[in-house]
Write a protein that holds these residues in place. Structure first.
Motif, PDB file in Angstrom:
ATOM      1  N   TYR A  90      23.539  -4.996 -19.721  1.00 47.83           N
ATOM      2  CA  TYR A  90      22.138  -6.270 -20.025  1.00 47.83           C
ATOM      3  C   TYR A  90      21.325  -5.092 -20.500  1.00 47.83           C
ATOM      4  CZ  TYR A  90      25.550  -9.210 -17.407  1.00 47.83           C
ATOM      5  OH  TYR A  90      26.460  -9.610 -16.876  1.00 47.83           O
ATOM      6  N   MET A  91      20.558  -4.565 -19.552  1.00 51.60           N
ATOM      7  CA  MET A  91      19.061  -3.826 -19.929  1.00 51.60           C
ATOM      8  C   MET A  91      19.686  -3.538 -21.393  1.00 51.60           C
ATOM      9  SD  MET A  91      17.186  -3.938 -17.263  1.00 51.60           S
ATOM     10  CE  MET A  91      17.780  -5.500 -17.320  1.00 51.60           C
ATOM     11  N   LYS A  92      20.624  -3.185 -21.313  1.00 54.24           N
ATOM     12  CA  LYS A  92      20.574  -2.738 -23.351  1.00 54.24           C
ATOM     13  C   LYS A  92      20.598  -3.455 -24.283  1.00 54.24           C
ATOM     14  CE  LYS A  92      22.522   1.967 -22.657  1.00 54.24           C
ATOM     15  NZ  LYS A  92      24.222   2.754 -22.651  1.00 54.24           N
ATOM     16  N   LYS A  93      21.169  -4.317 -24.234  1.00 50.03           N
ATOM     17  CA  LYS A  93      20.722  -5.973 -25.323  1.00 50.03           C
ATOM     18  C   LYS A  93      19.372  -6.151 -25.069  1.00 50.03           C
ATOM     19  CE  LYS A  93      25.348  -6.602 -26.064  1.00 50.03           C
ATOM     20  NZ  LYS A  93      25.894  -6.614 -27.289  1.00 50.03           N
ATOM     21  N   GLY A  94      18.953  -6.327 -22.961  1.00 47.81           N
ATOM     22  CA  GLY A  94      17.554  -7.017 -23.487  1.00 47.81           C
ATOM     23  C   GLY A  94      16.702  -5.687 -24.491  1.00 47.81           C
ATOM     24  N   MET A  95      16.948  -4.690 -23.964  1.00 48.38           N
ATOM     25  CA  MET A  95      16.187  -3.529 -25.193  1.00 48.38           C
ATOM     26  C   MET A  95      16.664  -3.773 -26.604  1.00 48.38           C
ATOM     27  SD  MET A  95      14.202  -2.108 -23.491  1.00 48.38           S
ATOM     28  CE  MET A  95      14.301  -0.801 -20.972  1.00 48.38           C
ATOM     29  N   GLN A  96      17.067  -4.545 -26.664  1.00 46.97           N
ATOM     30  CA  GLN A  96      17.239  -4.742 -28.824  1.00 46.97           C
ATOM     31  C   GLN A  96      16.722  -5.495 -29.150  1.00 46.97           C
ATOM     32  OE1 GLN A  96      21.357  -4.567 -29.309  1.00 46.97           O
ATOM     33  NE2 GLN A  96      21.695  -2.348 -28.638  1.00 46.97           N
ATOM     34  N   SER A  97      15.873  -7.401 -27.849  1.00 45.06           N
ATOM     35  CA  SER A  97      15.505  -8.459 -27.766  1.00 45.06           C
ATOM     36  C   SER A  97      14.169  -7.786 -28.679  1.00 45.06           C
ATOM     37  CB  SER A  97      16.004  -8.989 -26.917  1.00 45.06           C
ATOM     38  OG  SER A  97      14.911  -8.631 -25.563  1.00 45.06           O
TER      39      SER A  97
END
Length: 178
Positions: A90-97
């Motif tokens: 989730y954090m990695k996806k959030g960091m791509q946002s």
């Protein structure tokens, strides 16, 4: 009802980031996924960073509550690592946002705050000044965040050894000359 709606909104944001691969998360996306109005979203959250903050606070509360359940500080640190490892996708996806900067700052603040809560709850570092405690905890929280930032599958396989070493660094210090 409010907490349930907050959970619903948070789950929709997670789903959008993970399953839909949304890079520019918007309130419009979230309200459509929840089938609620924009006003309902803004009733519960000021904006998307406030949603992220609430999600991190909920996770932090659950993590601190577990401190009394585990048998030792090292076991709690392992629990913290397991929670963080499970949240990494989730954090990695959030960091791509489009919310990368705000999310990274929130993660750093909440990790340090989590360490502070545990230290206050257990009365750790009693011989240190508040400034020293803040510096020590900032150092440790940044170190843990750095480890997690570059986390690999091999690290997961060596979790017990990593936790043991980190715990020793936090509690005993490990001299390079020993």
């Amino acid at each position: 009802m409010a907490v349930d709606m907050k959970e619903t909104i948070a789950q929709a944001a997670k789903t959008l980031l993970m399953e839909e691969g949304v890079r520019k998360l918007t309130v419009k996306d979230i309200v459509e996924a929840c089938q609620i109005t924009r006003q309902a979203f803004y009733y519960h959250f000021e904006d998307i960073p406030a949603l992220f903050r609430w999600m991190l606070e909920q996770d932090a509360q659950r993590t601190v509550a577990q401190f009394d359940v585990v048998e030792s500080g090292e076991a709690w640190l392992k629990y913290l690592f397991v929670v963080a490892i499970n949240a990494l996708p989730y954090m990695k996806k959030g960091m791509q946002s489009n919310y990368r900067d705000q999310l990274e700052r929130l993660l750093q603040e909440h990790t340090q705050h989590l360490f502070e809560q545990v230290c206050d709850q257990k009365g750790l570092y009693r011989s240190c000044t508040r400034f020293e405690v803040s510096l020590i905890l900032r150092y440790h929280s940044q170190a843990v965040m750095g480890l997690l930032r570059g986390w690999t599958q091999t690290d997961t396989q060596n979790l017990d050894a990593i936790v043991h070493t980190v715990f020793r660094l936090m509690t005993e210090g490990i001299s390079p000359l020993a």
